[in-house]
Design an enzyme around this catalytic site. Structure first.
Site, PDB file in Angstrom:
ATOM      1  N   PRO A 182       0.866  -1.150   0.076  1.00  0.00           N
ATOM      2  CA  PRO A 182      -0.040  -0.092   0.008  1.00  0.00           C
ATOM      3  C   PRO A 182       0.664   1.288  -0.135  1.00  0.00           C
ATOM      4  CG  PRO A 182      -0.037  -0.796   2.286  1.00  0.00           C
ATOM      5  CD  PRO A 182       1.165  -1.542   1.310  1.00  0.00           C
ATOM      6  N   GLU A 183       0.890   1.910  -1.182  1.00  0.00           N
ATOM      7  CA  GLU A 183       1.296   3.300  -1.140  1.00  0.00           C
ATOM      8  C   GLU A 183       0.198   4.191  -1.448  1.00  0.00           C
ATOM      9  OE1 GLU A 183       5.079   3.771  -3.193  1.00  0.00           O
ATOM     10  OE2 GLU A 183       5.434   1.432  -3.133  1.00  0.00           O
TER      11      GLU A 183
END
Length: 262
Positions: A2-3
């Site tokens: 998750p960015e």
DNA sequence: TGGAATGTTCGGCT
DNA sequence: AAGCCGAACATTCC
């Protein structure tokens, strides 16, 4: 997983489902994901109404009628609105309509409640898609390697290892370049590269490099567009020479030695 | 078997 | 002070 683009995708896929819902009951099973008293957290959440779900950097910020619930997905966290609890499910929320699961094998993610602004959110730098070019240039005045600075969440909030590498490639900047020494023109190129890469990635629903999925369990497609990340040894899309991988700030860093200059 | 993986924090060193 | 490095957190995958 998750960015910024992945978290944005999760928030968009979950917001409508959650807004206006009431939390009837919740259960937590990890002392890492939910530090402190898990029963007290569950008590605090019982009966609360969800006012809104937003993203700030890599955080999912859930505003309640009393306090704020903050979710960080860490490395392998998932927020799901359907499915069943399994071995790595560390948060289960029963809503007045529907449910919410938090799944996280490595348990690097966090679920935390705060009365006011979450402390970890308060320390974040500006949003990469909102900062002005002038502010961006001013913040670059640091004698550190640009890759390390892009990973620093107090510099900009939301870039991680994938999008730092992809942005530097798009800007033609070497990951070991010293931030403060970038010319104004190259700084602007980086500013636009970050905006372009993030915007494109959000449009494709983020990158699914191992098992990332949005809240409905759907994969993203930006991994098909990666130019350097995970492509060590493959020919550069621009010059054909092999992509190289080095270690910067303890993270694998992918770049084209020919196209990216210090 | 050892190393690396989308992340963050902290202690120690220069 | 600023910046860098290594370790720590827990698990899976190759």
């Amino acid at each position: 997983m998750p960015e910024l683009p992945e978290v944005e995708t999760v928030v968009r896929s979950v917001a409508a489902h959650l807004a206006g819902r009431r939390i009837l009951e919740s259960r937590f099973t990890s002392k890492f994901v939910t530090p402190g008293s898990r029963t007290r957290l569950a008590q605090r959440l019982a009966g609360r109404r969800i006012e809104s779900v937003k993203r700030r950097g890599k955080f999912i910020v859930i505003a309640l009628d009393q306090g704020t619930l903050t979710v960080h997905l860490g490395m392998t966290g998932k927020l799901l609105t359907q499915g069943e609890a399994g071995e790595h499910t560390h948060g289960v929320f029963t809503l007045d309509d529907g449910m919410l699961l938090y799944h996280d094998p490595r348990q690097f993610g966090r679920i935390e409640w705060s009365a006011g602004e979450p402390p970890r959110v308060a320390r974040l730098g500006p949003e990469p898609l909102e900062i002005s070019l002038e502010d961006f240039r001013a913040r670059l005045k640091r004698k550190t390697r640009i890759k390390a600075l892009l990973l620093n969440q107090t510099f900009l909030a939301g870039l991680g290892n994938i999008y730092a590498d992809e942005s530097l490639f798009a800007a033609g900047i070497h990951p070991l370049a010293i931030a403060a020494r970038l010319s104004p023109a190259r700084a602007e190129k980086l500013y636009q590269a970050i905006r372009g890469v993030l915007t494109h990635a959000i449009r494709l629903g983020g990158s699914s490099i191992s098992d990332y999925v949005n809240a409905q369990g759907e994969r993203g497609w930006f991994q098909m567009e990666h130019k350097v990340y995970g492509r060590e040894g493959e020919p550069c899309a621009t010059c054909g020479r092999p992509i190289r991988k080095i270690l910067v700030a303890q993270r694998g860093t992918h770049y084209c030695p020919h196209c990216q200059k210090k």
